[in-house]
Write an enzyme that holds these catalytic residues in place. Structure first.
Site, mmCIF file in Angstrom:
data_model
loop_
_atom_site.group_PDB
_atom_site.id
_atom_site.type_symbol
_atom_site.label_atom_id
_atom_site.label_comp_id
_atom_site.label_asym_id
_atom_site.label_seq_id
_atom_site.Cartn_x
_atom_site.Cartn_y
_atom_site.Cartn_z
ATOM 1 N N HIS A 126 0.860 -1.201 0.114
ATOM 2 C CA HIS A 126 0.015 0.006 -0.148
ATOM 3 C C HIS A 126 0.906 1.445 -0.035
ATOM 4 O O HIS A 126 0.302 2.342 -0.079
ATOM 5 C CB HIS A 126 -0.972 -0.037 1.122
ATOM 6 C CG HIS A 126 -2.035 -1.052 1.123
ATOM 7 N ND1 HIS A 126 -2.861 -1.168 0.264
ATOM 8 C CD2 HIS A 126 -2.187 -1.961 2.277
ATOM 9 C CE1 HIS A 126 -3.730 -2.288 0.317
ATOM 10 N NE2 HIS A 126 -3.306 -2.636 1.561
ATOM 11 N N ASP A 163 -3.198 -10.545 -2.399
ATOM 12 C CA ASP A 163 -3.780 -9.974 -1.182
ATOM 13 C C ASP A 163 -5.260 -9.733 -1.380
ATOM 14 O O ASP A 163 -5.624 -9.235 -2.488
ATOM 15 C CB ASP A 163 -3.051 -9.110 -0.570
ATOM 16 C CG ASP A 163 -3.375 -8.550 0.761
ATOM 17 O OD1 ASP A 163 -4.567 -8.019 0.945
ATOM 18 O OD2 ASP A 163 -2.404 -8.496 1.730
ATOM 19 N N HIS A 165 -6.720 -7.215 -0.359
ATOM 20 C CA HIS A 165 -6.767 -5.837 -0.782
ATOM 21 C C HIS A 165 -5.891 -5.453 -2.050
ATOM 22 O O HIS A 165 -4.915 -5.998 -2.223
ATOM 23 C CB HIS A 165 -6.406 -4.905 0.356
ATOM 24 C CG HIS A 165 -7.038 -5.162 1.819
ATOM 25 N ND1 HIS A 165 -6.256 -6.058 2.571
ATOM 26 C CD2 HIS A 165 -8.064 -4.681 2.296
ATOM 27 C CE1 HIS A 165 -7.290 -6.185 3.609
ATOM 28 N NE2 HIS A 165 -8.321 -5.308 3.526
#
Length: 225
Positions: A126, A163, A165
């Site tokens: 991220h 993942d 996300h």
């Protein structure tokens, strides 16, 4: 060639955001304890080596110096990087170790020193070039890929991100980069953090077509593929 190399340093347990936070550093030694309990660490085809923490010259393959200094400044004053990502000097030290872990694991495989390299603790997808969040400070995945391209001269690198996300930071970093194919399989971004990673996001410029997002519905299983 070593068949399987685990790159691990106990210092990554300091990548810990504190009581009540969903990301705790004890997950890493627990992982090592689990595979040891299954006898994998004693297997003759498996070896464990320690990495060195990533210095500025490695981090700057992706992150500008201004961002690195800002992270350090905030960490010294315990100022969070984002609403979900606290900072402290120990967290910054640990994230440098995680980046060093992933870079070393990738280079061991790329140079033929190992058939499989596992960088324990990696996957901080991220973090973008100049931002962090989602529990991620520096993007070890992106630094590893860029190291393989710049330092080892690989012409193509594939990042497969599974993942739940979407890896918004990794996607943003390589959105216009044709040497890195970024493929992310994740939950529909309309239903989960970080709210990006849509199928129509395919890259831009020379990188058009080198970003592949595969959003799936919540609770998806193998039949969705």
């Amino acid at each position: 060639m070593e068949p399987v190399v685990l790159v691990y340093h106990e210092g990554i347990s300091r990548y810990d955001f504190g009581p009540g936070h969903p990301f705790r550093g004890d997950r890493f030694p627990k992982f090592m304890d689990l595979i040891e309990a299954h006898g994998l660490l004693n297997h003759p085809r498996v070896s464990v080596i320690e990495p060195e923490p990533a210095g500025d010259e490695i981090l700057k393959l992706i992150h500008p110096e201004s961002y690195i200094r800002e992270v350090e400044r905030r960490s010294e004053k315990y100022i969070p990087l984002s609403g979900d990502t606290p900072l402290s000097p120990s967290i910054v030290d640990a994230t440098r170790l995680i980046v060093g872990t992933s870079v070393l694991a990738g280079e061991l495989v790329a140079t033929g020193a190992a058939k499989i390299g596992e960088g324990v603790g990696g996957g901080l997808h991220h973090a973008g070039r100049k931002y962090g969040g989602g529990f991620c400070v520096f993007n070890d995945v992106a630094v590893c890929a860029q190291s393989l391209v710049e330092r080892l001269g690989l012409e193509r690198v594939l990042i497969l991100d599974s993942d739940v996300h979407a890896g918004n930071g990794t996607m943003d970093i390589f959105f216009d980069e044709p040497r890195v194919l970024y493929v992310s399989v994740h939950q529909n971004p309309l239903t989960i953090y970080p709210g990006t990673g849509f199928i129509e996001q395919i890259g831009e410029g020379e990188g058009a077509g080198f970003t592949v997002n595969v959003p799936l519905p919540p609770g998806a299983g193998d039949r969705c593929m």
